[in-house]
Scaffold this motif. Sequence first.
Motif, PDB file in Angstrom:
ATOM      1  N   ALA A  95       0.829  -1.203   0.000  1.00 18.75           N
ATOM      2  CA  ALA A  95       0.000   0.000   0.000  1.00 18.75           C
ATOM      3  C   ALA A  95       0.865   1.255   0.000  1.00 18.75           C
ATOM      4  CB  ALA A  95      -0.934  -0.007   1.212  1.00 18.75           C
ATOM      5  N   LEU A  96       1.978   1.211   0.713  1.00 16.69           N
ATOM      6  CA  LEU A  96       2.861   2.375   0.795  1.00 16.69           C
ATOM      7  C   LEU A  96       3.458   2.713  -0.558  1.00 16.69           C
ATOM      8  CD1 LEU A  96       4.082   4.359   2.884  1.00 16.69           C
ATOM      9  CD2 LEU A  96       6.017   2.780   3.088  1.00 16.69           C
ATOM     10  N   MET A  97       3.723   1.703  -1.371  1.00 15.10           N
ATOM     11  CA  MET A  97       4.361   1.936  -2.664  1.00 15.10           C
ATOM     12  C   MET A  97       3.482   2.736  -3.612  1.00 15.10           C
ATOM     13  SD  MET A  97       6.564  -1.520  -3.529  1.00 15.10           S
ATOM     14  CE  MET A  97       5.177  -2.640  -3.487  1.00 15.10           C
ATOM     15  N   VAL A  98       2.170   2.695  -3.429  1.00 14.30           N
ATOM     16  CA  VAL A  98       1.257   3.403  -4.340  1.00 14.30           C
ATOM     17  C   VAL A  98       0.590   4.600  -3.673  1.00 14.30           C
ATOM     18  CG1 VAL A  98       0.822   1.329  -5.683  1.00 14.30           C
ATOM     19  CG2 VAL A  98      -0.673   1.860  -3.754  1.00 14.30           C
ATOM     20  N   ALA A  99       0.877   4.843  -2.397  1.00 14.42           N
ATOM     21  CA  ALA A  99       0.252   5.951  -1.679  1.00 14.42           C
ATOM     22  C   ALA A  99       0.949   7.267  -2.038  1.00 14.42           C
ATOM     23  CB  ALA A  99       0.324   5.720  -0.178  1.00 14.42           C
ATOM     24  N   PRO A 100       0.198   8.372  -2.124  1.00 16.51           N
ATOM     25  CA  PRO A 100       0.839   9.668  -2.371  1.00 16.51           C
ATOM     26  C   PRO A 100       1.677  10.076  -1.166  1.00 16.51           C
ATOM     27  CG  PRO A 100      -1.487   9.961  -1.852  1.00 16.51           C
ATOM     28  CD  PRO A 100      -1.270   8.486  -2.001  1.00 16.51           C
ATOM     29  N   PRO A 101       2.807  10.744  -1.386  1.00 10.95           N
ATOM     30  CA  PRO A 101       3.664  11.131  -0.263  1.00 10.95           C
ATOM     31  C   PRO A 101       3.007  12.204   0.595  1.00 10.95           C
ATOM     32  CG  PRO A 101       4.476  12.093  -2.298  1.00 10.95           C
ATOM     33  CD  PRO A 101       3.377  11.149  -2.680  1.00 10.95           C
ATOM     34  N   ALA A 102       3.259  12.153   1.888  1.00  8.19           N
ATOM     35  CA  ALA A 102       2.754  13.194   2.795  1.00  8.19           C
ATOM     36  C   ALA A 102       3.438  14.519   2.467  1.00  8.19           C
ATOM     37  CB  ALA A 102       3.014  12.800   4.235  1.00  8.19           C
ATOM     38  N   GLU A 103       2.716  15.604   2.718  1.00 10.93           N
ATOM     39  CA  GLU A 103       3.227  16.913   2.308  1.00 10.93           C
ATOM     40  C   GLU A 103       3.618  17.812   3.472  1.00 10.93           C
ATOM     41  OE1 GLU A 103       0.341  18.659  -0.254  1.00 10.93           O
ATOM     42  OE2 GLU A 103       0.623  17.173  -1.851  1.00 10.93           O
ATOM     43  N   ASP A 104       3.355  17.409   4.705  1.00 10.72           N
ATOM     44  CA  ASP A 104       3.734  18.251   5.830  1.00 10.72           C
ATOM     45  C   ASP A 104       4.343  17.399   6.937  1.00 10.72           C
ATOM     46  OD1 ASP A 104       1.574  16.928   6.972  1.00 10.72           O
ATOM     47  OD2 ASP A 104       0.276  18.677   7.027  1.00 10.72           O
ATOM     48  N   ARG A 105       4.912  18.084   7.935  1.00  9.25           N
ATOM     49  CA  ARG A 105       5.627  17.396   9.006  1.00  9.25           C
ATOM     50  C   ARG A 105       4.740  16.390   9.713  1.00  9.25           C
ATOM     51  NH1 ARG A 105       6.456  18.136  14.590  1.00  9.25           N
ATOM     52  NH2 ARG A 105       8.593  17.695  15.311  1.00  9.25           N
ATOM     53  N   ARG A 106       3.524  16.791  10.064  1.00  8.67           N
ATOM     54  CA  ARG A 106       2.630  15.889  10.788  1.00  8.67           C
ATOM     55  C   ARG A 106       2.315  14.653   9.959  1.00  8.67           C
ATOM     56  NH1 ARG A 106      -0.889  15.999  15.315  1.00  8.67           N
ATOM     57  NH2 ARG A 106      -1.760  13.905  15.428  1.00  8.67           N
ATOM     58  N   GLY A 107       2.061  14.844   8.677  1.00  6.69           N
ATOM     59  CA  GLY A 107       1.736  13.708   7.827  1.00  6.69           C
ATOM     60  C   GLY A 107       2.903  12.745   7.676  1.00  6.69           C
ATOM     61  N   VAL A 108       4.107  13.308   7.521  1.00  2.00           N
ATOM     62  CA  VAL A 108       5.289  12.454   7.403  1.00  2.00           C
ATOM     63  C   VAL A 108       5.488  11.656   8.686  1.00  2.00           C
ATOM     64  CG1 VAL A 108       7.793  12.448   7.179  1.00  2.00           C
ATOM     65  CG2 VAL A 108       6.415  13.909   5.696  1.00  2.00           C
TER      66      VAL A 108
END
Length: 292
Positions: A158-171
Amino acid sequence: MQNIAIWSEEFGAATDEPILLIMGSMSQGILWPDELVGRLTAGGRRVIRYDHRDTGRSDTVDFAAQPYTWEDIKNDVYRVMDAHGLDSAHLVGHSAGGLLAQLIAVEAPERVRSLTVIAASPLGGGEGQVLLRALTGQPQPEGSLPEPSAEFVDFFRALMVAPPAEDRRGVIDGMIAEQRVLHGTGLPFDEDAARRLQERVFDRARDLSAVANHRLAAAAGPDFEPVGVLDRVKAPTLVIEGSHEPVKPGHGAIIAERIPGARLLIVDGMGHTLPAETHRELADAILTHTAG
């Protein structure tokens, strides 16, 4: 030689038996928990941990302009030892750090007082191919290493196709989710502690995205894992695996079988991480093993 600065720190008296902690791929040295380091230091050890290149406070590189291989990452271990004035040390490696420690024990036995391998695969066992086949749904050939748990495979697919997080909290949320999977199912997961750790990892990184260079390094050069050499390890060896290891289940027993005289310790409840509940047992085992 590449002019790359490696961050390291040491604890304890300079006259104590030296332990060099080698963390896994894409991982900062602070993933060796402070409490575990403290227990080792209190037990009379000089403990050194460091950040691999492209992690934490060590230098990051433009990989296209300055490519390197896992041979270079391995040679950084020697550089850290030399910088701390160590002709030899007790090597303790976690995950890919355990592979590095195994290889150094084979190629430079005079530099290894003892070997401790935690949550690692056997040198030359084809761990990378097993993981790739598991993630892509390919069958494992007969004789391959045991593959990761279904939960691990599902998460990383799932991680391979998920969009990357864009902010510190999401990362950081994503890092905690990954740590939860690596933690396994044998012990309660302390999300507050995980958040504190991953916030620290995020905030001290020069460039958090640079860790991906370790994957590029694996493809940039020849396989650094010679096959059929573990019987050449002369250092006293302790192999540690968690009873709920989700990434490399059963790999520890294979290492212990291939290294003459190696001892296997199964830590009840432990997965692929080093949670607080395991620190006393891990420290006691390492202190006993490195007693000289």
